[in-house]
Design a protein around this motif. Structure first.
Motif, mmCIF file in Angstrom:
data_model
loop_
_atom_site.group_PDB
_atom_site.id
_atom_site.type_symbol
_atom_site.label_atom_id
_atom_site.label_comp_id
_atom_site.label_asym_id
_atom_site.label_seq_id
_atom_site.Cartn_x
_atom_site.Cartn_y
_atom_site.Cartn_z
ATOM 1 N N GLY A 23 0.788 -1.355 0.079
ATOM 2 C CA GLY A 23 -0.030 0.036 0.079
ATOM 3 C C GLY A 23 0.932 1.244 0.009
ATOM 4 N N LEU A 27 2.102 1.495 -4.118
ATOM 5 C CA LEU A 27 0.780 1.977 -4.552
ATOM 6 C C LEU A 27 0.404 3.493 -4.108
ATOM 7 C CD1 LEU A 27 -1.612 -0.895 -4.393
ATOM 8 C CD2 LEU A 27 -0.195 -0.450 -6.414
ATOM 9 N N SER A 28 1.021 4.081 -3.253
ATOM 10 C CA SER A 28 0.992 5.206 -2.944
ATOM 11 C C SER A 28 1.557 6.171 -3.867
ATOM 12 C CB SER A 28 1.740 5.741 -1.259
ATOM 13 O OG SER A 28 3.212 5.487 -1.818
ATOM 14 N N SER A 146 -4.754 -3.349 1.089
ATOM 15 C CA SER A 146 -5.912 -2.622 0.990
ATOM 16 C C SER A 146 -6.063 -1.418 2.085
ATOM 17 C CB SER A 146 -7.129 -3.594 0.993
ATOM 18 O OG SER A 146 -7.394 -4.157 0.067
ATOM 19 N N ILE A 149 -3.927 1.312 0.768
ATOM 20 C CA ILE A 149 -4.531 2.328 0.047
ATOM 21 C C ILE A 149 -5.520 3.295 0.781
ATOM 22 C CG2 ILE A 149 -6.258 2.428 -1.887
ATOM 23 C CD1 ILE A 149 -4.764 -0.166 -2.896
ATOM 24 N N PHE A 242 -4.212 1.717 -11.000
ATOM 25 C CA PHE A 242 -3.661 2.232 -9.885
ATOM 26 C C PHE A 242 -2.606 3.703 -10.034
ATOM 27 C CE2 PHE A 242 -5.576 -1.308 -8.079
ATOM 28 C CZ PHE A 242 -5.917 -0.878 -6.773
ATOM 29 N N TRP A 263 -10.275 6.993 -3.720
ATOM 30 C CA TRP A 263 -9.227 5.948 -3.462
ATOM 31 C C TRP A 263 -9.401 5.130 -2.183
ATOM 32 C CZ3 TRP A 263 -5.001 4.936 -6.653
ATOM 33 C CH2 TRP A 263 -3.873 4.343 -5.990
ATOM 34 N N GLY A 267 -9.650 0.924 -1.036
ATOM 35 C CA GLY A 267 -8.857 0.118 -0.165
ATOM 36 C C GLY A 267 -9.790 -0.531 0.698
#
Length: 412
Positions: A23, A27-28, A146, A149, A242, A263, A267
């Motif tokens: 996360g 994905l940040s 998740s 996120i 993403f 967003w 998550g």
């Protein structure tokens, strides 16, 4: 060796580590793109290239891990400890980047370390779980991504709003500190087990033929090729979505708070997906189960083609609920069921390498589509590759049914 239920101290700390490994560290970046662009500059195609650099590092880490484990079979805990602590430090370091080369270097290092940590944290944590509950345990661990996120979405007013130019830097520093704390917790939880665990025969006496069997297992069309291919195309498709979802929402003029909530809702939905998906793969260990989630994700990704914010948000929730964590955790669980125990770490590492290659290609293709056709088409292109992944998973499920692989382990 004593094993535990899916929910135990080791898997909880592993899940907290996945908040960082997936996360935060990977994905940040998509969430922070608007803020990074305002301060450092560059087009979305160029910024997408930095995402590719991250996954080149991820691929490098994956490819290095198998020979590293073979060379030091009794040092998996040490390798994992170093990779997790250094990952937290690298995230802190990346917050001080002032130009593309330095940020690209940090993204490469973060990708390399997160790849090593992904495989080892999963392997070490699942060793502590009863075989019948490893799917549920995988779901619990992966849902940490998740949660990551969800948390980054809450950072949106700080990282997206133009009034907070340095917000993405502060957020990455906080994430890195949390990563170091989670690494300490996982180390403490596994220390007692590692001190009494005797190395297995497969770990203490690695054989070259076993390495050959790993490639035969994963790359043979009659065995696991279609599962491996599904994971590859999932990596290609999901990373496009993403990477460019938040820039797309910002380009639509959506306030940063609402973009962050969309967003975060992705998550939040993924938290349910992690647990439900793990239970599902324990109950129905089939490629059809995997294909179902990927098919729903394909539908969700197509939501942006409507140019309607509400439908786009519902699509994001669908992806979070059905297909964000489903492919990684189900692939992990299926491999655990269908490969010899001594080859599991090597198989997971090689499968993750194909996943990483997909993630390398994804930002390049997505960036090219964005530059040529705009953000909506760029985001929507992810649906093509998710659909291919779903089809390949379905073929794997058909093979399982024909050969009754649910009850017979694959022989190399």
């Amino acid at each position: 060796m004593e094993t535990k239920s899916a929910l135990n101290r080791v898997t909880i700390w592993a899940s907290l580590l996945f908040v960082v490994i997936l996360g935060f560290s990977r994905l940040s970046y998509g969430m922070f793109l608007p803020g990074i662009q305002r301060e450092i500059g560059g087009s979305y195609g160029q910024l997408g290239m930095l995402g590719t650099v991250n996954f080149i590092g991820y691929l490098a880490g994956t490819l290095c891990l198998s020979p590293l484990i073979s060379r030091f079979p009794d040092r998996k805990h040490v390798i994992n400890r170093l990779s997790c602590f250094m990952l937290g430090l690298a995230m802190i370091g990346s917050a001080f980047s002032d130009h593309f080369p330095s940020l690209g270097l940090w993204r490469f290092v973060i990708g390399l370390l997160s790849a090593v940590a992904t495989v080892l944290v999963l392997s070490l944590a699942l060793d502590a779980v009863r075989p019948a509950e490893r799917g549920a345990a995988s779901g619990l661990i992966w849902l940490g991504g998740s949660a990551g996120i969800l948390v980054t979405g809450l950072f949106a007013p700080l990282t997206i709003d133009p009034s907070h130019l340095q917000g993405w830097r502060y957020a990455w520093i906080a994430m890195g500190v949390f990563g170091i704390m989670a690494a300490c917790g996982f180390e403490f939880a596994t220390k007692k087990r590692s001190s009494v665990k005797a190395p297995s025969r497969a770990e203490s006496n690695p054989r070259e033929p076993e390495r050959e069997n790993v490639y035969r297992l994963l790359l043979s069309p009659k065995k696991l090729l279609f599962l491996t291919g599904s994971y590859f195309f999932f990596g290609w498709g999901y990373i496009i979505y993403f990477t460019y979802l938040i820039p797309y929402l910002v380009s639509k003029g959506i306030p940063s708070l609402y973009a962050g909530l969309i967003w975060s809702s992705l998550g939040l939905a993924g938290l349910f997906n992690g647990w439900i998906g793990g239970k599902a793969i324990d109950r129905w260990p089939s490629g059809y189960t995997l294909a179902s989630g990927l098919a729903l994700g394909t539908i969700g990704a197509m939501g942006v083609t409507t140019h309607n914010v509400v439908i786009t948000a519902l699509g994001a929730v669908t992806i979070g609920l059905a297909s964000f964590l489903t492919p990684p955790l189900m692939t992990t669980a299926l491999l655990r069921r269908h490969v010899p125990p001594g080859a599991y770490a090597a198989c997971l590492s090689l499968t993750t390498a194909f996943f990483a290659i997909g993630q390398i290609i994804g930002p390049l293709v997505g960036g090219a589509v964005v530059e040529r056709y705009g953000l909506p088409f760029g985001v929507a292109s992810s649906a093509i590759f998710l659909a291919i992944a779903a089809a390949l998973a379905g073929v794997f499920g058909q093979q399982q049914r024909k050969r009754e692989i649910r009850h017979l382990p694959i022989k190399a």
